[in-house]
Scaffold this active site. Structure first.
Site, PDB file in Angstrom:
ATOM      1  N   HIS A 116       1.189  -1.056   0.087  1.00  0.00           N
ATOM      2  CA  HIS A 116      -0.027   0.013  -0.095  1.00  0.00           C
ATOM      3  C   HIS A 116       1.119   1.480  -0.075  1.00  0.00           C
ATOM      4  O   HIS A 116       1.697   1.024   0.721  1.00  0.00           O
ATOM      5  CB  HIS A 116      -1.138   0.221   1.423  1.00  0.00           C
ATOM      6  CG  HIS A 116      -1.583   0.513   1.460  1.00  0.00           C
ATOM      7  ND1 HIS A 116      -1.674   2.304   1.805  1.00  0.00           N
ATOM      8  CD2 HIS A 116      -3.418   0.810   0.944  1.00  0.00           C
ATOM      9  CE1 HIS A 116      -2.853   2.898   2.067  1.00  0.00           C
ATOM     10  NE2 HIS A 116      -3.611   2.282   1.084  1.00  0.00           N
ATOM     11  N   ASP A 193       3.150  -4.199   8.068  1.00  0.00           N
ATOM     12  CA  ASP A 193       1.788  -3.924   7.788  1.00  0.00           C
ATOM     13  C   ASP A 193       0.899  -5.251   8.048  1.00  0.00           C
ATOM     14  O   ASP A 193       0.728  -5.827   7.227  1.00  0.00           O
ATOM     15  CB  ASP A 193       1.988  -2.805   6.355  1.00  0.00           C
ATOM     16  CG  ASP A 193       0.870  -2.392   6.025  1.00  0.00           C
ATOM     17  OD1 ASP A 193       0.022  -2.564   7.014  1.00  0.00           O
ATOM     18  OD2 ASP A 193       0.873  -2.184   5.138  1.00  0.00           O
ATOM     19  N   GLN A 196      -4.429  -5.559   7.005  1.00  0.00           N
ATOM     20  CA  GLN A 196      -5.373  -5.881   6.608  1.00  0.00           C
ATOM     21  C   GLN A 196      -5.277  -7.042   6.911  1.00  0.00           C
ATOM     22  O   GLN A 196      -5.795  -8.195   6.938  1.00  0.00           O
ATOM     23  CB  GLN A 196      -4.897  -6.624   4.783  1.00  0.00           C
ATOM     24  CG  GLN A 196      -5.202  -4.782   4.546  1.00  0.00           C
ATOM     25  CD  GLN A 196      -6.322  -4.891   4.284  1.00  0.00           C
ATOM     26  OE1 GLN A 196      -7.589  -5.428   4.438  1.00  0.00           O
ATOM     27  NE2 GLN A 196      -7.081  -3.630   3.363  1.00  0.00           N
ATOM     28  N   LYS A 219      -9.954  -0.627  10.770  1.00  0.00           N
ATOM     29  CA  LYS A 219     -10.198  -1.564   9.992  1.00  0.00           C
ATOM     30  C   LYS A 219     -11.031  -2.778  10.428  1.00  0.00           C
ATOM     31  O   LYS A 219     -10.657  -4.360  10.381  1.00  0.00           O
ATOM     32  CB  LYS A 219      -9.231  -2.418   9.179  1.00  0.00           C
ATOM     33  CG  LYS A 219      -8.662  -0.671   7.915  1.00  0.00           C
ATOM     34  CD  LYS A 219      -8.243  -1.784   6.989  1.00  0.00           C
ATOM     35  CE  LYS A 219      -6.472  -0.442   5.901  1.00  0.00           C
ATOM     36  NZ  LYS A 219      -7.757   0.116   5.396  1.00  0.00           N
ATOM     37  N   CYS A 359      -4.200   2.595  -3.913  1.00  0.00           N
ATOM     38  CA  CYS A 359      -3.168   2.674  -3.372  1.00  0.00           C
ATOM     39  C   CYS A 359      -2.677   1.838  -3.287  1.00  0.00           C
ATOM     40  O   CYS A 359      -0.775   1.822  -2.331  1.00  0.00           O
ATOM     41  CB  CYS A 359      -3.464   2.937  -1.403  1.00  0.00           C
ATOM     42  SG  CYS A 359      -4.723   4.553  -1.097  1.00  0.00           S
TER      43      CYS A 359
END
Lengths: 404, 141
Positions: A116, A193, A196, A219, A359
């Site tokens: 991203h 990261d 997600q 999220k 993104c």
């Protein structure tokens, strides 16, 4: 289990809407909204500094949230849990603060091609400022990164490797633990990261052995504006502050300051206590359902959508051909129809999906697609939602003027 | 909602564009980018003595941006730069919901995009070609 939807007031207030954009932001259960309201109704004061009862209560709520996050991701100490605004700020903090001390003109930064923009631009900027070289680890067309490719891409100069645990396009879980081992043997730190991954799979940062791990609350069914950076204590201790101001100091004179202990050194200014309380409630909500149930539900729905989509010849799914490697994220294109138009047709049927480059422009360039559409599943979705999605999907080409 | 946005005129210009091609005789070209989706197109014009003799566009975009640009070219070919600029101004007025019925007539087929004014997310798609036209006319006046 379809009762889960009842926990989310937004669905009662938007009857007939099918929400399939949870990878962009998840809806919030009533327990989260109530917890934030309760904090402001009953406990609000500026945490960490006040010498009166309400401020002590606010501080307790805020620090209890930190403990809930620590437990949720398996960190050793709450000193390793820094609250931020979102995953983007967490990644900027790691890149800037760690980078300022540890990156020079001869360093290399390795970034996975599917990252991203929030896990790419901080390193682009760091490279531009320091003269370090930015390099990319490429995946295959199914979104798979291999240990061999990583080993090959690392050099004695590679200081940082940045990769998501789950890509927001592919939905595939990357072998972070294995990659962390390879990086550490090379003297490279790994920044992961987790934006997600945390909503879909249980995470244990100690087992993964990542140096930094970032995610957003929003999220994860928590409010917007609260995020987390986990960092190994020995790294965070040595890093300079990211932002300067109130709440992060120990002692200040006209010319200089000494900084507060971890994690407050990285939390300048008044904190988002209401957001942290909401995140705490979201973690409690997820715990009450359990990852076993979440994974079972999401896998079944992903497979249902995936199988139907694979049977439609003009639909191209990005990434793995195996539904189990998608974790509720299916990115796709339809021959002859621009993704914006796909999303608009879905919108006409009150089905919310995302379209664009999500993104991740370098990945789209690498895969040779201009843009894509994406449907993503949250724990509240059910079979009916998927049926509605497939129903509309089958009409898109006809409604855009094609014969079928 | 958005289904009435995809009317026959728009769908036809998207599937069977009249002006999506290169232009050998082009005297000027300009690129337009929609940063929110990464779509980009290049507008080519052949301008002689202040008159737009021919025009075309290349690039990738959604049905709205493609059809809007194609309809625009159909309208402005044969017109003077000033007339084209006036049409651009009228198109912008239509998209912001401020156009009169008489002005709408001047826009001919471009009037098929009037519903976009109710879809803020798609305004950038509809105006991509027109904004590129304005840029090109300014650069070449």
């Amino acid at each position: 289990m379809t009762d889960i939807k009842k926990d989310f007031p937004i669905f009662g207030n938007n009857k007939g809407v099918v929400y399939l954009d949870s990878a962009a932001t998840a809806q919030k259960p009533k327990s989260v909204i109530d917890a934030v309201a309760k904090y402001y109704y009953e406990e609000n004061a500026n945490p960490l500094r006040g010498l009166y009862d309400l401020s002590v209560k606010a501080t307790e709520s805020y620090e209890n949230a930190r403990e809930a996050v620590r437990k949720f991701i398996g960190a050793k100490s709450t000193k390793e849990i820094v609250f931020t605004r979102n995953a983007t700020e967490s990644l900027n903090l790691a890149a800037n603060s760690y980078g300022r001390e540890n990156i020079c003109g001869c360093s290399e930064i390795l970034v996975a091609i599917s990252e991203h923009h929030s896990d790419l631009l901080p390193y682009q900027n760091l490279a531009a400022q320091t003269g370090a070289k930015l390099r990319f680890l490429e995946c295959d067309e199914f979104g798979e990164y291999t240990a061999e490719a990583l080993q090959k891409a690392l050099t004695p100069h590679t200081a940082i490797f940045a990769i998501a645990q789950v890509s927001n396009i592919f939905g595939r879980v990357n072998p972070i633990k294995e990659f962390a081992g390879i990086c550490h043997k090379n003297g490279t730190i790994i920044i992961c990261d987790g934006a997600q991954s945390v909503p879909h799979v249980p995470v244990d940062v100690v087992d993964l052995d990542v140096d930094f791990f970032a995610f957003s609350g929003h999220k994860l069914y928590a409010p917007m504006g609260i995020g987390v950076l986990y960092g190994k204590r020995e790294l965070l201790e040595k890093m300079p502050p990211f932002l300067y101001g109130g709440e992060m100091i120990e002692y200040v004179t006209r010319e200089s300051a000494t900084f507060a202990e971890l994690p407050h050194k990285f939390e300048a200014g008044t904190v988002n206590a209401g957001g942290a309380v909401g995140l705490h409630a979201a973690i409690d909500y997820i715990d009450s359902i359990g990852f076993e149930t979440i994974i079972k539900r999401e896998e079944a729905l992903t497979e249902l959508a995936f199988t139907e989509m694979q049977n439609i010849p003009y639909i191209n799914i990005i990434g793995s051909k195996n539904a189990h490697e998608h974790n509720g994220i299916i990115t796709f294109t339809i021959d002859g129809v621009h993704p914006h138009d796909i999303a608009a047709v879905f919108d006409a049927d009150s089905v919310a999906i995302r379209a664009g480059h999500h993104c991740a422009q370098p990945l789209h360039q690498y895969l040779g697609v201009q843009s894509t559409a994406r449907m993503s599943i949250g724990l509240y979705n059910d079979e009916k939602d998927i049926e509605r999605f497939i129903e509309t999907l089958k009409t898109v080409r006809r409604r855009m003027g094609y014969e079928r | 909602m958005s289904d009435n946005m995809y009317n026959e005129i728009l769908l036809d210009h998207n599937l069977h564009p009249l002006h999506r091609c290169g232009l050998d005789c082009a005297t000027c070209s300009a690129a337009g980018l929609n940063p929110s989706c990464g779509d980009q197109l290049t507008l080519h014009l052949s301008i002689e003595d202040g008159v737009i003799k021919d025009g075309s566009f290349t690039g990738i975009g959604c049905a709205v941006s493609q059809a809007s640009t194609d309809i625009m070219l159909e309208l402005i070919i044969g017109k003077t730069a000033e007339q084209a600029q006036r049409l651009k101004t009228l198109f912008s007025k239509m998209i912001s919901g401020e156009i009169t019925d008489e002005e709408l007539d001047e826009l001919e087929e471009a009037g098929a995009l009037q519903n976009i004014s109710k879809m803020p997310a798609r305004v950038k798609c509809a105006t991509l070609g027109w904004n590129t036209l304005e840029k090109l006319l300014k650069e070449n006046s």
